[in-house]
Design an enzyme around this catalytic site. Structure first.
Site, short mmCIF file in Angstrom:
data_model
loop_
_atom_site.label_atom_id
_atom_site.label_comp_id
_atom_site.label_asym_id
_atom_site.label_seq_id
_atom_site.Cartn_x
_atom_site.Cartn_y
_atom_site.Cartn_z
N GLY A 59 45.97 50.66 31.72
CA GLY A 59 47.21 50.18 31.12
C GLY A 59 47.76 51.23 30.18
N CYS A 86 39.66 53.03 32.84
CA CYS A 86 40.60 53.70 31.95
C CYS A 86 40.85 52.87 30.68
CB CYS A 86 41.89 54.02 32.71
SG CYS A 86 42.90 55.23 31.85
N TYR A 87 42.03 52.27 30.52
CA TYR A 87 42.23 51.41 29.34
C TYR A 87 41.15 50.32 29.31
CZ TYR A 87 44.43 48.43 25.85
OH TYR A 87 44.67 47.69 24.72
N HIS A 176 40.46 56.68 37.60
CA HIS A 176 40.97 55.59 38.43
C HIS A 176 40.36 55.69 39.83
CE1 HIS A 176 44.14 53.96 35.78
NE2 HIS A 176 44.10 55.18 35.26
N GLU A 178 40.75 53.68 42.14
CA GLU A 178 41.58 52.98 43.13
C GLU A 178 42.62 53.87 43.80
OE1 GLU A 178 41.28 52.38 39.97
OE2 GLU A 178 43.17 52.10 38.93
N ASP A 233 57.27 39.12 57.83
CA ASP A 233 56.69 38.17 56.87
C ASP A 233 57.12 36.74 57.15
OD1 ASP A 233 56.09 40.61 55.87
OD2 ASP A 233 57.51 40.51 54.20
N LYS A 375 51.29 43.73 52.90
CA LYS A 375 52.03 43.83 54.17
C LYS A 375 51.12 44.06 55.38
CE LYS A 375 56.06 44.07 56.05
NZ LYS A 375 57.19 43.23 55.64
#
Ligand code: XMP
Length: 519
Positions: A59, A86-87, A176, A178, A233, A375
């Site tokens: 963050g 991280c944060y 990170h 991710e 969708d 998606k």
């Protein structure tokens, strides 16, 4: 409704722009997870959620600032495995008695290399080729570890890059895992969820069964109408809901006048030809184009469209004998990008029409069975439900349609020019066999006229921009590397075949920093 039939992981969001990627990486390992903003999560919430593990996201705040976000202190006494990113790392250290500092030239942004200090379960498969590449993005840094923590990896500017308290299963990293720039990051998360005892039971087959049960429970014997846009969708949502409640469902295809060339016919043919779902074709182009005429602010356009959609749906809810529910193909990224939690740092990028534009007066409840999916997962679910590949593989098309591809003032002639240019572009893409390599492609008509010369005459017409991106889920995207021949041929065709356009440009912005649509 809380689904407790799967192993669940809770991500507490401190507002990082990449928090959603944590969910992506976990979903790839068939882990069910949900992201919730820090200021909506207290100890009672966590107990009710029954997570098997918790991740604290990154963050933009600094734990050194007064009133900066924290995790509920009780979280650390619940006996759950916790991973701070991280944060999230800094919050853990600060709340568990360590120390965080800023400055001293220890900020790091971008690629960094972590060296191993000791082995531990989350590093299984790491450090095989020596140092590991990771992605850092931090101003502050941990300067003193909390009791029980040890260092397992360091980088030049982050002496506490990888830390853990193995007794309590607490892990805290500065980088990170991710993002793609941490190439082994998915493995890091997999090791974490393995250690926490996840079985990887989140599959599309399981999702389909759960979703059907939930829809039946939510809807009972009431009627539902489903807004069908022709995109993947809403089509997947419609087929799924039909499987759950049969003819209690009526689909409403709203022709907004903002569809692509031939789109309405294609959608109606596909649904009427393949499915026995009651379908109303609502031609409302006059209503939508009339309300948008002359509007130029992106958020105003989106809000107008959202409101009109609801008006139309409410009209048809009455016409089918009183539908109590409105079904939409809202996706997880739509939900998250539209949320700006109070006091939280995540900003509203766009009001996606199926979330932000909903007027509060709407008196139908929403059925949104895809709300938890990205998606590409919706496409998997579509295949699981037996939708034809040609349909599942269609490029996404946004609910607000061509309106958000016409930056500046919307006028009917501009929409018509745009529709024609888009048709030529798509024809080119199909002819060159590129459709399936591209995630999404479209033309945007620009709010600028430029001077040109055609034959012996001066022209003063609109410029347009071609957009084509590759992506996995629309969250991040790269521009598609067309050949110059393709671009040249397409520009010539558009200028020759579409009256009103005399200049063609190619948009080579990736996301971020751009977004895919122009508005
Ligand atoms: P952006 O422009 O935010 O778009 O990078 C990401 C993906 O979302 C689609 N999009 C929408 N889809 N309603 C939708 O159903 C909307 O309001 C909306 N806005 C953007 C966009 O086409 C891209 O695929």
């Amino acid at each position: 409704m809380t689904d407790t039939s799967h192993d669940r992981l809770l991500i507490i969001d401190f507002g990082s722009q990449v928090t959603q990627l944590i969910a992506r990486r976990l979903r790839e390992s068939n882990i069910y997870c949900e992201i919730h903003p820090y200021n909506k999560v207290d100890a009672a919430f966590i107990r009710d959620f029954t997570p098997r593990a918790v991740i604290l996201s990154g963050g933009p705040a600094s734990v050194l600032h007064e009133n900066s976000p924290r995790a509920p202190q009780e979280l650390f006494d619940m006996g759950l495995p916790i991973l701070g990113i991280c944060y999230g790392q800094q919050v853990m250290m600060e709340q568990l008695g360590g120390k965080v500092d800023s400055g001293d030239g220890t900020a790091e942004f971008g690629r960094a290399y972590v060296s191993p200090k000791a082995d531990m379960p989350l590093l299984k498969g790491w450090f095989k080729g020596g140092d590991e590449q990771v992605w850092m993005s931090h101003g502050d840094h941990v300067s003193k570890l909390a009791d029980g923590f040890k260092v397992y990896g360091t980088s030049p500017n982050a002496p506490f890059a990888i830390t853990a308290d193995l007794k309590r299963n607490f892990f805290a990293v500065q980088f990170h895992p991710e993002v793609h720039h941490t190439p082994n990051g998915a493995l890091f998360y997999k090791n974490f969820t393995d250690l926490a005892g996840f079985t990887g039971d989140w599959t599309m087959g399981a999702y389909r069964e759960d979703a059907i049960a939930k829809i039946r429970e939510q809807v009972g014997s009431e009627k539902v109408i489903c807004g069908l846009s022709g995109g993947v969708d809403s089509s997947v949502a419609a087929v799924l809901i039909h499987e759950a409640i049969g003819d209690q469902l009526t689909c409403v295809f709203v022709d907004t006048g903002l569809m692509r060339m031939g789109e309405s016919d294609e959608v109606l043919k596909m649904f009427r030809g393949n499915y026995n779902i009651p379908l109303i074709h609502a031609d409302e182009s006059e209503l939508f184009l009339g309300a948008l005429d002359g509007q130029s602010d992106p958020e105003t356009k989106r809000k107008i469209i959202g409101k009109l959609f609801i008006d139309v749906f409410e009209k048809h809810a009455k016409s089918v004998g009183g539908a109590k529910f409105l079904a939409q193909g809202t996706l997880y990224p739509d939900v998250i990008e539209s949320v700006s939690f109070s006091g939280g740092p995540s900003v509203t990028i766009k009001s996606h029409h199926n979330v932000g534009g909903l007027p509060e007066r709407m008196d139908m409840a929403l059925v949104e069975p895809l709300r938890e999916l990205f998606k590409d997962e919706v496409r998997d679910l579509g295949r699981e439900l037996g939708l034809p590949d040609s349909f599942v593989g269609r490029h996404p098309f946004p609910g607000p349609g061509l309106a958000i591809r016409c930056p500046g003032e919307i006028t009917r002639p501009k929409i018509e020019i745009l529709r024609k240019a888009d048709a030529v572009y798509m024809d080119q893409i199909r002819k060159h066999g590129l459709y399936d390599d591209i995630w999404q492609a479209f033309v945007a008509i620009l709010p600028v006229r430029t001077v040109g010369v055609m034959g012996d005459s001066r022209t003063y017409d609109f410029a347009c921009a071609l957009r084509a991106v590759t992506s996995v889920d629309g969250m991040t995207a790269d521009y598609y590397p067309f050949t110059h021949e393709f671009l040249g041929e397409t520009a010539t065709r558009i200028i020759n075949e579409v009256e009103g356009i005399n200049r063609v440009t190619y948009d080579i912005t990736s996301k971020p920093p751009g977004t895919i649509e122009w508005e």
